[in-house]
Design a protein around this motif. Structure first.
Motif, short mmCIF file in Angstrom:
data_model
loop_
_atom_site.label_atom_id
_atom_site.label_comp_id
_atom_site.label_asym_id
_atom_site.label_seq_id
_atom_site.Cartn_x
_atom_site.Cartn_y
_atom_site.Cartn_z
N GLY A 244 -22.45 37.49 26.39
CA GLY A 244 -22.57 39.03 26.63
C GLY A 244 -22.04 39.75 25.87
O GLY A 244 -22.19 39.09 24.97
N ASP B 71 -19.84 32.95 27.32
CA ASP B 71 -20.89 33.51 27.74
C ASP B 71 -21.14 34.07 26.34
O ASP B 71 -21.01 33.84 25.29
N SER C 109 -23.10 38.93 31.59
CA SER C 109 -24.27 37.82 30.54
C SER C 109 -25.16 38.70 31.27
O SER C 109 -25.50 39.38 32.25
N GLY D 40 -20.95 37.83 22.96
CA GLY D 40 -20.22 36.33 23.49
C GLY D 40 -18.64 36.39 23.93
O GLY D 40 -18.27 36.97 22.73
#
Length: 397
Positions: free
Chosen positions: A330, A328, A303, A386
């Motif tokens: 990310g 997440d 992340s 993500g």
């Protein structure tokens, strides 16, 4: 390497023997008039020209079989032929196979070759779990051994032995040996540098300090790898549900989140935890803790600063499973990597400053923990948007 080839080699030999037996059966069938002679007008009903003996023999084949008529139409095939990307809409879609079929029909004989295909996306990419769709895997190469032979003037048979798992295992084994060797060499190399610095007539404290830091870092990585390998070993034995191993899911989730909170704060990532407090599973506490820790650690590590990692636990739509999702915001996972991220020592291309020192065992541990608990793990991810990892475990009864 010889040992590794034996499983598919035996299957391949069996396939060739069965092909010869199939041709013999057809010849005997013709000699005893068990196969009806059709006129040209009846050519469209190709499947009826297969004798009972041939049909029975095809059903007993250990691999994948395809029977093609004089018009190149597939009159009979195993379901795996579609999943391996060989057949679609009752036609062979691999040109090399079709060319060899034509050659076998024209000249007879037995033709053998290797072929690599990809599983069509509709068979490999997604599955519906009721309340959501998870990506289980993406298209991956299928390594095949193909044998083609003519049965008679009308039919050609294609026998296929899938050796993909053998080859993938060999690749993972080679990767395992390479990675373990590298991890074992790092500490010894660092120790050698430190020894050289200490033995120098003019000891440079700055160099000694740097070499000592490298030794500590290498040893930490080695300790981490050994600990993960021990976890993998312990995660091989299936869990038998009993009253003695009932676990409250949210207790496990909260414990992991509390332990990883300092790491999240250090990396500027916020943890959000929510879920049904009444969810209970049967499981090994240490293994479940390890799997959740690996998922949340990865989510934090990949992340960006200021991102959010959400961990939730809920009951599946059919009520039979607990679904623990780690979401997440990310960098995401490239599609070409998604089918391999659960393999031991496999590491994707998208590594951050916080994840580059990993050894690639975390998600393999998660997968094995899921399997030993009679569950599953899936991933959904889009680069730049993500990832969502879903760990599914049976509800305790």
């Amino acid at each position: 390497m010889t040992v590794m080839r034996m499983p598919w080699l035996i299957a391949f030999v069996v396939a060739v023997v069965v092909l010869v037996a199939l041709i013999v059966v057809m010849a005997v069938g013709l000699a005893t008039h068990r196969i009806r002679i059709h006129s040209a007008a009846a050519d469209s009903d190709s499947a009826d020209d297969l004798s009972d003996e041939t049909t029975t023999l095809l059903s007993l084949l250990p691999g994948t079989s395809i029977v093609v008529d004089a018009n190149d139409e597939v009159v009979r095939c195993s379901p795996q032929a579609y999943q391996l990307g060989l057949v679609s809409d009752d036609a062979i879609v691999q040109q090399q196979v079709l060319t060899t079929v034509h050659e076998a029909r024209r000249a007879g004989g037995r033709h053998q070759f290797d072929l690599t295909t990809e599983t069509p996306e509709r068979y490999a990419n997604a599955r519906d779990r009721g309340d959501h769709v998870d990506t289980r895997s993406v298209r991956r190469p299928n390594w095949l051994k193909v044998t083609v032979g003519r049965i008679n003037e009308r039919f050609v048979v294609v026998l296929v032995t899938d050796v993909s798992e053998v080859i993938r295992f060999a690749q993972i084994r080679d990767s395992f040996i390479t990675n373990v060797s590298e991890q074992l060499l790092e500490p010894t190399t660092a120790l050698a540098k430190l020894a050289d610095s200490l033995e120098s007539e003019e000891i440079d404290r700055e160099h000694v300090t740097e070499d000592a830091r490298l030794v500590r870092s290498s040893c930490n990585k080695l300790n981490h790898m050994v600990a993960d390998l021990l976890l993998l070993i312990r995660a091989q034995e299936p869990i038998t549900p009993s009253s003695a191993n009932r676990l409250n899911v949210m207790d496990q989730v909260r414990a992991v989140a509390e332990r990883l909170q300092p790491q999240a704060e250090r990396d500027g990532v916020r943890l959000n935890i929510k879920g049904d407090a009444d969810l209970v599973i049967n499981g090994d506490k240490d293994q479940i803790d390890s799997a959740l820790t690996k998922l949340v650690e990865n989510a934090i590590g990949y992340s960006k600063e200021g991102g959010v990692v959400s961990v939730s636990a809920s009951r599946s739509t059919d009520g039979t499973q607990v679904v623990i999702r780690v979401v997440d915001q990310g960098v995401g996972i490239d599609k070409r990597d998604q089918g391999r991220i659960f393999e031991r020592f496999y590491r994707g291309a998208e590594q951050s400053e916080r994840t580059r020192d990993g050894v690639g065992l975390g998600l393999a541990i998660v997968k094995h923990v899921a399997l030993t608990h009679h569950g599953d793990v899936t991933v959904w991810s889009v680069p730049g948007q993500g990832s969502t990892f879903s760990l599914m475990l049976p509800v305790a009864r």
